[in-house]
Scaffold this motif. Structure first.
Motif, short mmCIF file in Angstrom:
data_model
loop_
_atom_site.label_atom_id
_atom_site.label_comp_id
_atom_site.label_asym_id
_atom_site.label_seq_id
_atom_site.Cartn_x
_atom_site.Cartn_y
_atom_site.Cartn_z
N UNK A 74 0.85 -1.08 -0.04
CA UNK A 74 0.17 -0.08 -0.02
C UNK A 74 0.90 1.26 0.04
N UNK A 75 2.18 1.01 0.55
CA UNK A 75 2.99 2.44 0.57
C UNK A 75 3.70 2.73 -0.84
N UNK A 76 3.77 1.60 -1.52
CA UNK A 76 4.40 1.74 -2.70
C UNK A 76 3.50 2.28 -4.09
N UNK A 77 1.95 1.89 -3.93
CA UNK A 77 1.12 1.99 -4.79
C UNK A 77 1.00 3.43 -5.14
N UNK A 78 1.05 4.23 -6.38
CA UNK A 78 1.01 5.80 -6.25
C UNK A 78 2.17 6.47 -6.49
N UNK A 79 3.40 5.59 -6.09
CA UNK A 79 4.55 6.60 -6.03
C UNK A 79 5.03 6.77 -7.42
N UNK A 80 5.68 7.88 -7.59
CA UNK A 80 6.31 8.21 -8.89
C UNK A 80 7.26 7.31 -9.22
N UNK A 81 7.91 7.07 -10.48
CA UNK A 81 8.87 6.25 -10.61
C UNK A 81 9.89 7.23 -11.61
N UNK A 82 11.01 7.25 -11.26
CA UNK A 82 11.96 8.06 -12.02
C UNK A 82 13.24 7.32 -12.31
N UNK A 83 13.85 7.42 -13.62
CA UNK A 83 15.00 6.82 -13.77
C UNK A 83 16.28 7.30 -13.15
N UNK A 142 8.46 8.88 -4.27
CA UNK A 142 9.10 8.38 -5.55
C UNK A 142 10.04 7.07 -5.37
N UNK A 143 10.18 6.20 -6.35
CA UNK A 143 11.21 5.37 -6.49
C UNK A 143 11.89 5.71 -7.40
N UNK A 144 13.48 5.14 -7.39
CA UNK A 144 14.32 5.50 -8.49
C UNK A 144 14.54 3.97 -9.15
N UNK A 168 13.54 -5.38 -7.58
CA UNK A 168 14.96 -6.10 -6.82
C UNK A 168 15.95 -4.70 -6.56
N UNK A 169 16.97 -4.98 -5.90
CA UNK A 169 17.83 -3.91 -5.66
C UNK A 169 18.60 -3.35 -7.00
N UNK A 170 18.74 -4.43 -7.92
CA UNK A 170 19.43 -4.01 -8.83
C UNK A 170 18.47 -2.99 -9.99
N UNK A 171 17.14 -3.46 -10.06
CA UNK A 171 16.18 -2.59 -10.82
C UNK A 171 15.70 -1.52 -10.22
N UNK A 172 15.43 -1.47 -8.77
CA UNK A 172 14.88 -0.26 -8.03
C UNK A 172 16.05 0.04 -6.82
N UNK A 173 16.85 0.61 -7.01
CA UNK A 173 17.94 0.98 -6.07
C UNK A 173 17.60 1.77 -5.02
N UNK A 174 16.49 2.66 -5.13
CA UNK A 174 16.14 3.85 -4.19
C UNK A 174 14.62 3.68 -4.12
N UNK A 175 13.98 3.49 -2.86
CA UNK A 175 12.82 3.69 -2.60
C UNK A 175 12.78 4.70 -1.37
N UNK A 176 12.11 6.01 -1.92
CA UNK A 176 12.15 7.17 -0.94
C UNK A 176 10.44 7.32 -0.76
N UNK A 177 10.17 6.83 0.19
CA UNK A 177 8.61 7.02 0.79
C UNK A 177 8.44 8.26 0.97
N UNK A 178 9.31 9.12 1.77
CA UNK A 178 8.84 10.25 2.38
C UNK A 178 8.88 11.50 1.15
N UNK A 179 9.72 11.16 0.07
CA UNK A 179 9.72 11.98 -1.20
C UNK A 179 8.62 11.49 -2.14
#
Length: 166
Positions: free
Chosen positions: A97-106, A156-158, A143-154
């Protein structure tokens, strides 16, 4: 972050005495009974007592449900628990539920899209991403390789997707 988290769903009735078939979405499936009372997406509140394990879930008694007909009427109802009753997550552990709706940036900061769903088909989690330049949704391995950063406060995920995925 949401105030409630979906912890299970009612799959129909079980037997003729008002029990329901309950699917638990918890890491420890039996813990669903500890988070009650649970609130259904129908607005009703239910205490939960697990009676026995069955194929694909549990047989359970819900407070206020006494007949097979009442149990049948609840088929498909999702059950939510208040977030503060759930265990805290560890590092690199997230509630879907925390991940759904997050922006995804490269990795260059260009927005790719947003996370629509998190799926687990047995080999690991996949993020379903819907973006402005995408005809269809794209499934990105979580995975850590495909999604190295999860920034819940911001919010977004990188992502560092495999070549040719987007």
């Amino acid at each position: 972050m949401t105030e409630t988290v979906c912890v299970g769903a009612i799959a129909g009735s079980y037997g003729v005495r008002g029990e329901v078939r309950l699917k638990s979405f918890c890491a420890d499936p039996e813990a669903i009974a500890e988070y009650g009372p649970l609130t259904g997406d129908n607005g009703a509140s239910y205490s939960v007592t697990l009676t026995r394990p069955i194929k694909n879930g549990f047989a359970a008694r819900l407070g206020g449900v006494a007949t097979k007909e009442e149990a049948d009427a609840l088929k498909g109802v999702q059950l939510f628990a208040p977030r503060d009753r759930l265990p805290a997550t560890e590092e690199d552990e997230f509630y879907h539920a925390d991940l759904i709706g997050l922006r995804v940036v490269d990795t260059g900061g260009t927005e790719i899209g947003t996370i629509r769903a998190v799926m687990d088909h047995g080999a690991g989690d996949l993020l379903e991403i819907k973006g402005p330049g995408l005809k269809n949704t794209v499934l990105l391995p979580f995975t850590r390789a495909c999604v190295p950063t999860v920034d819940l406060a911001g919010g977004k995920v990188v992502a560092d997707p495999p070549e040719g995925l987007f």
